[in-house]
Scaffold this motif. Structure first.
Motif, PDB file in Angstrom:
ATOM      1  N   SER A  82       0.903  -1.229  -0.041  1.00  0.00           N
ATOM      2  CA  SER A  82      -0.065  -0.030  -0.052  1.00  0.00           C
ATOM      3  C   SER A  82       0.715   1.348   0.119  1.00  0.00           C
ATOM      4  CB  SER A  82      -0.836   0.041   1.235  1.00  0.00           C
ATOM      5  OG  SER A  82      -1.662   1.240   1.365  1.00  0.00           O
ATOM      6  N   PRO A  83       0.447   2.222  -0.853  1.00  0.00           N
ATOM      7  CA  PRO A  83       1.266   3.421  -0.648  1.00  0.00           C
ATOM      8  C   PRO A  83       1.175   4.099   0.723  1.00  0.00           C
ATOM      9  CG  PRO A  83      -0.856   3.777  -1.708  1.00  0.00           C
ATOM     10  CD  PRO A  83      -0.607   2.268  -1.493  1.00  0.00           C
ATOM     11  N   GLU A 102       0.269  13.142 -10.421  1.00  0.00           N
ATOM     12  CA  GLU A 102      -0.968  13.656 -11.113  1.00  0.00           C
ATOM     13  C   GLU A 102      -2.013  13.813  -9.981  1.00  0.00           C
ATOM     14  OE1 GLU A 102      -2.178  13.406 -15.412  1.00  0.00           O
ATOM     15  OE2 GLU A 102      -3.611  11.982 -14.426  1.00  0.00           O
ATOM     16  N   LYS A 103      -2.842  14.798 -10.022  1.00  0.00           N
ATOM     17  CA  LYS A 103      -3.948  14.969  -9.101  1.00  0.00           C
ATOM     18  C   LYS A 103      -4.913  14.162  -9.517  1.00  0.00           C
ATOM     19  CE  LYS A 103      -6.846  19.066  -7.594  1.00  0.00           C
ATOM     20  NZ  LYS A 103      -6.792  20.371  -7.942  1.00  0.00           N
ATOM     21  N   ASP A 104      -5.642  13.488  -8.477  1.00  0.00           N
ATOM     22  CA  ASP A 104      -6.702  12.572  -8.637  1.00  0.00           C
ATOM     23  C   ASP A 104      -7.826  13.132  -7.737  1.00  0.00           C
ATOM     24  OD1 ASP A 104      -8.592  10.473  -8.778  1.00  0.00           O
ATOM     25  OD2 ASP A 104      -6.870   8.992  -8.642  1.00  0.00           O
ATOM     26  N   TYR A 108     -11.837   8.169  -2.992  1.00  0.00           N
ATOM     27  CA  TYR A 108     -11.130   7.588  -2.351  1.00  0.00           C
ATOM     28  C   TYR A 108      -9.560   8.111  -2.393  1.00  0.00           C
ATOM     29  CZ  TYR A 108      -7.415   3.868  -1.618  1.00  0.00           C
ATOM     30  OH  TYR A 108      -6.060   3.277  -1.181  1.00  0.00           O
ATOM     31  N   ALA A 109      -9.126   8.380  -3.626  1.00  0.00           N
ATOM     32  CA  ALA A 109      -7.931   8.819  -3.991  1.00  0.00           C
ATOM     33  C   ALA A 109      -7.521  10.289  -3.276  1.00  0.00           C
ATOM     34  CB  ALA A 109      -7.826   9.299  -5.374  1.00  0.00           C
ATOM     35  N   ARG A 110      -8.624  10.952  -3.171  1.00  0.00           N
ATOM     36  CA  ARG A 110      -8.312  12.348  -2.227  1.00  0.00           C
ATOM     37  C   ARG A 110      -8.004  12.092  -0.900  1.00  0.00           C
ATOM     38  NH1 ARG A 110     -10.077  17.522  -4.668  1.00  0.00           N
ATOM     39  NH2 ARG A 110     -12.003  17.555  -5.525  1.00  0.00           N
ATOM     40  N   LYS A 111      -8.579  11.143  -0.175  1.00  0.00           N
ATOM     41  CA  LYS A 111      -8.420  10.622   1.125  1.00  0.00           C
ATOM     42  C   LYS A 111      -7.051  10.261   1.117  1.00  0.00           C
ATOM     43  CE  LYS A 111     -12.561   8.907   1.798  1.00  0.00           C
ATOM     44  NZ  LYS A 111     -13.652   7.965   2.300  1.00  0.00           N
ATOM     45  N   ARG A 112      -6.618   9.114   0.153  1.00  0.00           N
ATOM     46  CA  ARG A 112      -5.444   8.453   0.381  1.00  0.00           C
ATOM     47  C   ARG A 112      -4.419   9.585   0.154  1.00  0.00           C
ATOM     48  NH1 ARG A 112      -4.503   5.429  -5.173  1.00  0.00           N
ATOM     49  NH2 ARG A 112      -4.434   7.851  -5.482  1.00  0.00           N
ATOM     50  N   ALA A 118       0.449  14.166   4.065  1.00  0.00           N
ATOM     51  CA  ALA A 118       0.926  14.587   5.580  1.00  0.00           C
ATOM     52  C   ALA A 118       1.922  13.767   6.018  1.00  0.00           C
ATOM     53  CB  ALA A 118      -0.402  13.836   6.429  1.00  0.00           C
ATOM     54  N   LYS A 119       2.108  12.650   5.260  1.00  0.00           N
ATOM     55  CA  LYS A 119       3.310  11.635   5.824  1.00  0.00           C
ATOM     56  C   LYS A 119       4.488  12.253   5.277  1.00  0.00           C
ATOM     57  CE  LYS A 119       0.280   7.738   6.413  1.00  0.00           C
ATOM     58  NZ  LYS A 119       0.858   6.630   7.535  1.00  0.00           N
ATOM     59  N   ALA A 120       4.251  12.647   4.016  1.00  0.00           N
ATOM     60  CA  ALA A 120       5.406  13.412   3.059  1.00  0.00           C
ATOM     61  C   ALA A 120       6.170  14.591   4.074  1.00  0.00           C
ATOM     62  CB  ALA A 120       5.137  13.636   1.903  1.00  0.00           C
ATOM     63  N   GLY A 121       4.840  15.216   4.546  1.00  0.00           N
ATOM     64  CA  GLY A 121       5.323  16.586   5.181  1.00  0.00           C
ATOM     65  C   GLY A 121       6.069  16.067   6.422  1.00  0.00           C
ATOM     66  N   GLU A 122       5.632  15.150   7.112  1.00  0.00           N
ATOM     67  CA  GLU A 122       6.597  14.501   8.403  1.00  0.00           C
ATOM     68  C   GLU A 122       7.976  14.369   7.892  1.00  0.00           C
ATOM     69  OE1 GLU A 122       3.910  11.455  10.038  1.00  0.00           O
ATOM     70  OE2 GLU A 122       2.169  12.821  10.131  1.00  0.00           O
ATOM     71  N   ALA A 123       8.027  13.554   6.940  1.00  0.00           N
ATOM     72  CA  ALA A 123       9.280  13.196   6.469  1.00  0.00           C
ATOM     73  C   ALA A 123      10.259  14.332   5.999  1.00  0.00           C
ATOM     74  CB  ALA A 123       9.083  12.110   5.688  1.00  0.00           C
ATOM     75  N   GLY A 124       9.510  15.544   5.734  1.00  0.00           N
ATOM     76  CA  GLY A 124      10.527  16.512   5.204  1.00  0.00           C
ATOM     77  C   GLY A 124      10.590  16.437   3.599  1.00  0.00           C
TER      78      GLY A 124
END
Length: 640
Positions: A82-83, A102-104, A108-112, A118-124
């Motif tokens: 899972s991504p 690419e924007k989706d 479901y895609a929006r939520k994912r 958010a996770k990318a933000g945490e990881a810088g």
DNA sequence: ATAGAGTTGCTCGC
DNA sequence: GCGAGCAACTCTAT
């Protein structure tokens, strides 16, 4: 610091005209990882039949080959996880600076994607998201239109304010290699039991899906694209995916300048096959193996040239560009409505109709089984509706035009737009009066080009619950195909039992004299089913039902609907109207009606349909229905 | 307020 | 093949 980029492929399996890919390359990265994450939501929870799986794998392989042609070190890196769990691990393992995709706008895609951001933000990790799936950014369209676009005019007006869609971006001539592909300290998170236990695609598998069993990198350890064998599926469609095939189709279309410039969708034949009367680019649009903006501009360039020479070209909404506007309209409709776009419940734009077989989206689970049974109206028993639904799905309705379409849909994964109209109208307001969401689910599973926005939107259109409202206009399963296929070539191809049937009766074989049936080697009721109901009778009943529901005027977000009271309120409120309407209209056609032997098992007696409904008497309930079935077993043998 | 248009209906009469 | 009539809904332009 030089950028190290994950380019995350999802809805954009192409290298030409990809704004997101361009944004990734504009970072001038030292490493570019072209990644596909194997999302268990898609593998198990989305309905995806074998034909669409094959198309997806085709598109992935094509992207991988395309990347390798530009840079032999590059290819598609498929990670079987899972991504949500794998991407944060990759950020660390590969020292990623940027995530680009690419924007989706699917729900479901929006939520994912929000979670990933958010996770990318945490990881810088810096994220770049570019729209590229539509002509215009659907969210911007919604903003300008002040809500979801419900007409093509609204879409076109909002589009005009944003300016012409961008010209296509050429395929990149160079792509950086991925960096180190080692995955030190990275263990695979396999999907949890909640995924396996809710596998929507189990019926399409010969055994349990094994795409996760060989670890993150796949059986060869090389991140390769999974196979149909691993999915335990086999496809039947002749239509194959991939960017190269898509571009060849588009090239062939626009080389035929007259076809391109004078294309008029309503005038194309739904009965045409091998070749079809339209381009078959919709599955490629779905997977992104063709860019809709390249399609748009390639067509528009031909149209402009055509008009310059003084010849008349077709215009939206009927023209080829008009078809793209419809697609963008549905995307912006979904983007505006949000999570509930694909259902009636909670959806303010969708009209509430007390359909038979209500979908799973009901306030109370009991409502799904709820049925009304007022004689002489549009109501039938839910058992009977369930039988109709199964026959519709399997192409055994006894109406050759409907059945042929459903066979083509299941085996090939693509049917003409107007064929979709025919079967959708038949299932909902023009025959069975069954919930459009039930039909949409079947399309979702079987269509190669299934797009939640376009599919749900078109089902809403055809069921007259949104976008379109003229419920008097009903497609006839007999007259409609005759306009383009008098001989019934299409039906003969997809229903071989009928291949020698007389032309006169090809769309209503139950009317054929028995001697002619024998001569054609097809006995109706034995080799091919009798019609499952009197269509004209059902059509009239549906119109009465639609009229009542339109008068009530409920929509999916109304409190009565959300609380689950609308069905009862509507029944109570309109019982009298419906019955008096039935009184007035049930007699005229009675003498022309055929005897009950011409139709498949009918739980309600033929007498009841001829007689004016009397208020409060003779309701057909489940019990009386089964009692009749028991008492008259010969009725059940009609199709033997 | 009212008229007219809206991607694609069917049947009948000419 | 074409147009009228069927009986009818919703949005948009005026």
């Amino acid at each position: 610091m030089p950028a190290r980029v994950i380019y995350w492929f999802r809805t954009d399996l192409r290298l030409h005209d990809s704004p997101a890919l361009k944004a990734a390359l504009d970072l001038d990265p030292e490493a570019l990882y072209p990644v596909w994450t194997w999302d268990p939501h898609y593998v198990y929870h989305a309905k995806v039949g074998p034909n669409r799986w094959q198309f997806l794998l085709d598109c992935q392989s094509a992207v991988s080959e395309g990347l390798s042609q530009i840079n032999p070190e590059s290819r598609l890196i498929v990670l079987r996880e899972s991504p949500l769990t794998i991407l944060p691990k990759l950020f660390k393992a590969w020292r990623i600076s940027h995530l680009v995709f690419e924007k989706d706008t699917d729900s479901y895609a929006r939520k994912r994607d929000d979670e990933i951001l958010a996770k990318a933000g945490e990881a810088g990790v810096e994220c770049i998201v570019k729209y590229g799936r539509t002509l215009w950014d659907s969210d911007e369209i919604v903003g300008i239109n002040n809500g979801p676009t419900m007409t093509t005019m609204q879409l076109q007006k909002a589009g005009q304010k944003l300016g012409p869609p961008p010209r296509p971006i050429p395929t990149p001539s160079s792509i950086p290699p991925p960096g180190d592909l080692s995955l030190k300290d990275v263990a695979q998170d396999q999907p949890g039991p909640e995924y396996f236990s809710a596998d929507q695609n189990q019926s399409n598998r010969t055994a349990e899906d094994s795409t996760y069993h060989s670890g993150l990198r796949g059986p060869e350890g090389d991140f390769s694209v999974p196979t149909m064998e691993e999915l335990r599926m086999s496809a039947t469609t002749p239509h194959r995916g991939g960017e190269k095939i898509a571009l060849e189709i588009l090239d062939r279309i626009v080389r035929d300048k007259e076809y391109t410039a004078t294309f008029s969708k309503p005038d194309t034949a739904p009965t045409a096959f091998e070749p079809a009367s339209t381009c078959l680019l919709s599955p490629h649009m779905h997977f992104g193996s063709i860019s809709c903006r390249k399609f748009y501009w390639d067509v528009l360039d031909v149209v402009n040239e055509w008009e310059k020479s003084g010849k008349k070209a077709t215009e939206p909404p009927c023209s080829l560009t008009g078809q793209l506007f419809f697609r963008d309209m549905y995307f912006a409709a979904q983007a505006g409505v949000g999570t509930y776009f694909g259902q009636t419940l909670h959806n303010p734009k969708v009209r509430y109709i007390p359909w038979h077989l209500p979908s799973k989206h009901q306030p109370n689970p009991d409502d799904i089984l709820k049925s009304l049974s007022i004689k002489g109206t549009y109501h039938v028993d839910s058992k009977e509706a369930e039988e109709w639904f199964i026959k519709w799905r399997e192409g055994r309705t006894g109406f050759p035009w409907i059945d042929a379409i459903m066979v083509q849909l299941k085996t090939e994964g693509w049917i003409h737009h107007l064929a979709r109209h025919a079967v959708a109208c038949f299932l909902t307001r023009g025959g069975c009066y069954i919930d459009w969401e039930r039909g949409a689910e079947v399309f979702e599973e079987w269509l190669l080009d299934h797009e939640i926005s376009c599919n749900a939107g078109n089902w809403q259109w055809l069921s007259c619950t949104a976008f379109f409202s003229q419920y008097m206009r009903i497609y006839s399963p007999i007259a409609f195909p005759q306009k383009t296929d008098k001989e019934g070539k299409y039906v003969r191809h997809y229903i071989p039992q009928l291949k020698d049937f007389p032309e006169k009766y090809i769309y209503e074989p139950w009317k054929c004299p028995i001697a002619d049936q024998r001569a054609a080697g097809c006995i109706i009721g034995k080799d091919y089913p009798k019609p499952m109901f009197d269509w004209k009778e059902r059509k009239e009943a549906c119109i009465r039902g639609m009229k009542a529901a339109f008068e009530a005027g409920y929509h999916g977000s109304d409190v009565e609907v959300v609380k689950g009271n609308a069905r009862d309120v509507l029944q109570e409120k309109f019982k009298d109207n419906i019955e008096s309407f039935a009184d007035a209209t049930s007699n005229p056609g009675a003498s022309e009606r055929k005897g009950k032997d011409d139709f498949e098992s009918r739980p309600t007696t033929s007498k009841s349909s001829k007689m004016p409904a009397k208020r409060g008497s003779g309701q057909v309930t489940l019990d009386t229905m089964f009692a009749r079935k028991k008492a008259k077993p010969e009725d059940e043998c009609n199709d033997i």
